[in-house]
Design an enzyme around this catalytic site. Structure first.
Site, PDB file in Angstrom:
ATOM      1  N   TYR A 171       1.836   2.290  16.900  1.00 58.68           N
ATOM      2  CA  TYR A 171       0.475   1.725  16.400  1.00 58.68           C
ATOM      3  C   TYR A 171      -0.356   2.916  16.683  1.00 58.68           C
ATOM      4  O   TYR A 171      -1.230   3.153  15.693  1.00 58.68           O
ATOM      5  CB  TYR A 171       0.391   0.447  17.167  1.00 58.68           C
ATOM      6  CG  TYR A 171      -1.016  -0.133  16.573  1.00 58.68           C
ATOM      7  CD1 TYR A 171      -1.065  -0.586  15.240  1.00 58.68           C
ATOM      8  CD2 TYR A 171      -2.260  -0.312  17.304  1.00 58.68           C
ATOM      9  CE1 TYR A 171      -2.216  -1.363  14.900  1.00 58.68           C
ATOM     10  CE2 TYR A 171      -3.465  -0.631  16.850  1.00 58.68           C
ATOM     11  CZ  TYR A 171      -3.366  -1.183  15.741  1.00 58.68           C
ATOM     12  OH  TYR A 171      -4.727  -1.849  15.120  1.00 58.68           O
ATOM     13  N   VAL A 177       0.925  -1.304  -0.120  1.00 63.84           N
ATOM     14  CA  VAL A 177       0.108  -0.154   0.137  1.00 63.84           C
ATOM     15  C   VAL A 177       0.983   1.181  -0.200  1.00 63.84           C
ATOM     16  O   VAL A 177       0.267   2.372  -0.306  1.00 63.84           O
ATOM     17  CB  VAL A 177      -1.082  -0.047   1.105  1.00 63.84           C
ATOM     18  CG1 VAL A 177      -2.053  -0.946   1.145  1.00 63.84           C
ATOM     19  CG2 VAL A 177      -0.162  -0.100   2.537  1.00 63.84           C
ATOM     20  N   LYS A 237      -2.488   5.030  14.002  1.00 67.35           N
ATOM     21  CA  LYS A 237      -3.946   4.911  13.995  1.00 67.35           C
ATOM     22  C   LYS A 237      -4.547   6.496  14.332  1.00 67.35           C
ATOM     23  O   LYS A 237      -5.793   6.765  13.975  1.00 67.35           O
ATOM     24  CB  LYS A 237      -4.645   3.802  14.843  1.00 67.35           C
ATOM     25  CG  LYS A 237      -4.130   2.390  14.436  1.00 67.35           C
ATOM     26  CD  LYS A 237      -4.804   2.163  12.922  1.00 67.35           C
ATOM     27  CE  LYS A 237      -4.525   0.799  12.533  1.00 67.35           C
ATOM     28  NZ  LYS A 237      -5.027   0.139  10.968  1.00 67.35           N
TER      29      LYS A 237
END
EC number: 1.-.-.-
Length: 250
Positions: free
Chosen positions: A156, A57, A160
Site C-alpha cells: 500500500y 481503472v 501511494k
C-alpha cells in the site's frame, strides 16, 4: 477553473471519499461521470447530472469508454482519482513470504490504475479550448502511508508513494498543455474501509489525530477537491489532509 457547468470524472466515485467528492461537485453545479466497479444504484439517486460508467481503472478500453461518455456531456475539465484498495501483509509472517501477486495487485490498482486514468484523462483535457489560464485539472489520491507506512503496509505504501512521486514530474509534463496535477494524501477518514470496526475502535483511531481529534469526514476531502479546482496556483503539489497525524509503526 470554475466548477459550475464543468464536466468531471471521478473514479471510485460511488463510495467513500469518491462519493463525497461526487456530491460536492454536483452541489457546485458540475456534471459528473462516476467510474466504479459497482454503484450504479447509488449514482442513479444523485440526479440527472450524474452518470455511471462501470470500469476497472487498469482497463484501458473501459476507461476510454467512460471518458467518451464524459465527452458526450461537454469538454472534460476535471479528473479525480479516488479508486483504490489495500491489504495488510507483512513481508515475512507465519503464513510465509509476502505473495508477489498480492503486492502486484495493490500497485496495479492504486498506482498503475491512477496513471492509466490520468494519462487518458489528460489526453481528453488537452484537446479542449483553454478557459483563461488553463484547460483543466487532475487530482490524485495518495495517503499518509506514502510517508508513514505502518507494519504490513509495504504494498500500500509503495503504491501511494508512487502516486506522490509522479505528481511533480507529471505536472511539469502537462504544464505546456495548461493542465494542473495535484495529489491529496488523506489521513484517517471515516470511509467504508473502516466501516467494519466497532465504534470504540474508530473513536480510538480518531484520538490519535492531534487536531481535530477525530476521523476525517469524507466531505472534508471533497471540499479540498473543490478548492484545488478553483485555485489556479495549486499545481505539482502533494497536500496532506490529516489533522497533523504522523502514523506510528503499528
Amino acid at each position: 477553473m470554475k466548477t459550475k457547468d464543468a464536466v468531471a470524472v471521478v473514479t471510485g466515485g460511488a463510495s467513500g471519499l469518491g462519493l463525497a467528492t461526487t456530491k460536492r461537485l454536483l452541489d457546485a453545479g458540475a456534471q459528473v461521470v462516476v467510474v466504479d466497479l459497482r454503484g450504479d444504484d447509488v449514482v442513479g439517486g444523485l440526479g440527472d447530472r450524474a452518470r455511471f460508467a462501470q470500469a476497472d481503472v487498469t482497463d484501458e478500453a473501459a476507461v476510454s469508454n467512460a471518458l467518451e461518455l464524459a465527452d458526450s456531456l461537454g469538454p472534460v475539465r476535471v479528473v479525480v482519482n479516488c479508486a483504490g484498495t489495500g491489504n495488510a501483509i507483512r513481508v515475512l509472517s507465519r503464513d510465509g513470504v509476502f505473495p508477489l501477486a498480492a503486492f502486484r495487485k495493490i500497485v496495479d490498482i492504486n498506482l498503475v490504475g491512477t496513471f492509466n486514468v490520468l494519462r487518458l484523462g489528460a489526453e481528453r483535457i488537452a484537446k479542449t479550448e483553454p478557459i483563461g489560464e488553463e484547460r483543466g485539472v487532475i487530482i490524485n489520491t495518495a495517503s499518509v502511508a506514502a510517508f508513514d507506512g505502518q507494519i504490513g503496509q509495504a504494498a500500500y505504501s509503495a503504491s501511494k508513494g508512487g502516486v506522490v512521486g509522479m505528481t511533480l514530474p507529471i505536472a511539469r509534463d502537462l504544464a505546456s498543455k495548461l493542465i494542473r496535477v495535484v495529489t491529496i494524501a488523506p489521513g484517517l477518514f471515516d470511509t467504508p474501509l473502516l466501516a467494519s470496526l466497532p465504534a470504540e475502535a474508530k473513536a480510538s483511531l480518531g484520538q490519535q489525530v492531534p487536531h481535530p481529534s477525530r476521523l476525517g469526514n469524507p466531505d472534508e476531502y471533497g471540499a479540498l477537491v473543490l478548492h484545488i479546482i478553483e485555485n489556479p496556483m495549486l499545481n505539482g503539489e502533494v497536500i496532506r489532509l490529516d489533522g497533523a497525524i504522523r502514523m506510528a509503526p503499528r
